[in-house]
Design a protein around this motif. Structure first.
Motif, short mmCIF file in Angstrom:
data_model
loop_
_atom_site.label_atom_id
_atom_site.label_comp_id
_atom_site.label_asym_id
_atom_site.label_seq_id
_atom_site.Cartn_x
_atom_site.Cartn_y
_atom_site.Cartn_z
N ARG A 95 0.83 -1.20 0.00
CA ARG A 95 0.00 0.00 0.00
C ARG A 95 0.86 1.24 0.00
N ILE A 96 0.45 2.25 -0.75
CA ILE A 96 1.18 3.51 -0.85
C ILE A 96 0.20 4.67 -0.82
N LYS A 97 0.69 5.86 -0.57
CA LYS A 97 -0.13 7.07 -0.60
C LYS A 97 0.47 8.06 -1.60
N ASP A 98 -0.40 8.79 -2.28
CA ASP A 98 0.09 9.83 -3.17
C ASP A 98 0.22 11.14 -2.40
N ARG A 99 0.60 12.22 -3.06
CA ARG A 99 0.84 13.50 -2.39
C ARG A 99 -0.42 14.10 -1.76
N HIS A 100 -1.60 13.62 -2.21
CA HIS A 100 -2.85 14.09 -1.64
C HIS A 100 -3.37 13.19 -0.53
N ASN A 101 -2.51 12.28 -0.07
CA ASN A 101 -2.82 11.35 1.01
C ASN A 101 -3.90 10.34 0.64
N ARG A 102 -4.04 10.07 -0.66
CA ARG A 102 -5.00 9.06 -1.12
C ARG A 102 -4.31 7.70 -1.17
#
Length: 425
Positions: A95-102
């Motif tokens: 699991r990862i998050k993008d810069r918008h915390n999605r």
């Protein structure tokens, strides 16, 4: 390709990290190099083999009527939550998050993505059946990556997904895929068995695995010595049977006796039924104009794993023995004294040019090394046919043909037809 220009970092000894034959030979033959745990770079020779297998898979999938797409490797959390697999997959799902915390994940499989595509774009039973496939990088965060690319975290896979209006149509597609996988493995020249299996985290009504038989296989399967009967020991244990008690017993299908073998799982086909369609509300209008949930199947084959499986089944103490269909090169011209003797260099270059123009992939070993080094490297990397241009050529215009299996023959250098017949036998 000139060997002097080829990135071919061969090794004399096996690295300590390499536990099984395929891992050892892929490192020694300069096919791959490790980047991180379970993650590898494919070097030129390894990539050639990988691409040949990929092309065989693509050709057979296209012939089956399947259609190729390319889905993203980075997948949104929302779709995975529709099937409850965001949590169910556990730590294997990176699991990862993008810069918008999605939230996103790296795709280990694509049932949710393709089902979303179909439910939004296919509206009528008249558009079915559909079988959609991709050849795409997958990532599964294995707790203990091992055996090189055999059980790595990042790998290349062909995954396909069928959409059908009813069970009968699903069965037709399933059997088509079963035959397609057999054609793929036959073309690669592998000995394999198809076994009943546990559907695991993918789910579904039933499934079968394709196992390449090899001593270093991780799976234990019970097979008949006289028929296609085979079953994975995991399924037997789930059903409460004792696999050791089956040795030498009559096969359940009435043909032959049971043998216990080790296998490398290279393919898995599933009848998913309606499980994904129900959770994701994927339906079309049937012949009566009513909404009908789709029946699905999914079909995976490990493209990169097939490279390792092929080695595990075909090697000797000298190195890899490639089947001609997936060898990185068809022919290797070993030019002895290429840098010193103009006559040898000229003859080798002409032979190289002629064979290339005839459609063969050819190596020309133009290095300053002697015969011993050149033939050892060629045997290590598994080229099916070596052509030695050396002393015999200077004496009577003859060349030596050496097949990887040990067969040899002396022939006039201008007898190209004999050379090619020798290669094809």
């Amino acid at each position: 390709m000139l060997v002097s220009k080829l990135l071919l970092p061969t090794l004399k000894d096996s690295p300590q990290e390499a536990e099984i034959v395929s891992h050892q030979l892929m490192l020694r033959a300069g096919l791959i190099r490790k980047v991180a745990s379970g993650i590898y770079t494919w070097l030129p020779l390894g990539l050639k083999v990988l691409k040949k297998i990929e092309n065989i898979v693509r050709e057979e999938m296209d012939l089956s009527g399947a259609q190729e797409v390319c889905m993203p490797m980075v997948l949104p959390r929302e779709l995975w939550e529709e099937t409850n697999r965001w949590e169910k997959m556990g730590p294997e799902l990176l699991r990862i998050k993008d810069r918008h915390n999605r939230d996103f994940c790296l795709g280990p499989t694509h049932e949710e993505i393709i089902t979303d595509i179909i439910r939004n774009n296919v509206k009528s039973y008249k558009e079915l059946p559909l079988n959609i496939y991709q050849i795409q990088t997958k990532f599964r965060d294995e707790v203990r990556p091992r055996y090189g690319i055999m059980r790595g975290r990042e790998f290349l896979m062909k995954d396909s997904y069928s959409f059908n209006i009813d069970e009968e149509s699903l069965q037709e597609t399933y059997l088509t895929m079963r035959e397609t996988y057999k054609k793929i493995l036959d073309r690669i020249g592998l000995e394999y068995k198809i076994s009943r299996a546990d559907s695991g985290s993918i789910g579904g009504d039933s499934s079968e695995e394709f196992h390449v038989l090899a001593e270093n296989g991780e799976d234990i399967i019970a097979i008949s010595d006289s028929s296609e009967f085979a079953v994975n020991s995991e399924l037997l244990l789930k059903d409460g049977e004792d696999i050791s008690s089956l040795e030498g017993k009559p096969s359940p299908d009435g043909q032959g006796t049971i043998q216990i073998k080790k296998g490398i799982e290279v393919g898995h086909i599933f009848k998913l039924g309606k499980i994904y369609a129900e959770s994701m509300k994927a339906s079309v209008l049937d012949s009566n104009g009513k909404a009908s949930l789709l029946y699905m199947g999914c079909y995976g084959i490990g493209v990169s794993r097939l490279v390792a499986a092929a080695i595990e089944q075909n090697y000797d103490d000298k190195g890899i023995i490639w089947h001609h269909s997936i060898s990185p090169f068809d022919i290797n011209i070993i030019s002895i004294g290429h840098d010193k003797n103009k006559e040898i260099a000229t003859a080798s270059n002409k032979l190289y040019k002629d064979l290339n123009e005839m459609g063969y992939s050819v190596l020309l070993d133009d290095r300053k090394d002697g015969y011993g080094t050149k033939i050892k490297d060629s045997e290590l990397i598994g080229i099916p046919l070596n052509i030695v241009v050396g002393k015999k050529f200077l004496e009577n215009k003859e060349i030596e043909l050496l097949r990887r299996n040990g067969d040899s023959s002396m022939n006039p250098i201008d007898d190209v037809k004999t050379i090619l017949d020798f290669f094809k036998d």
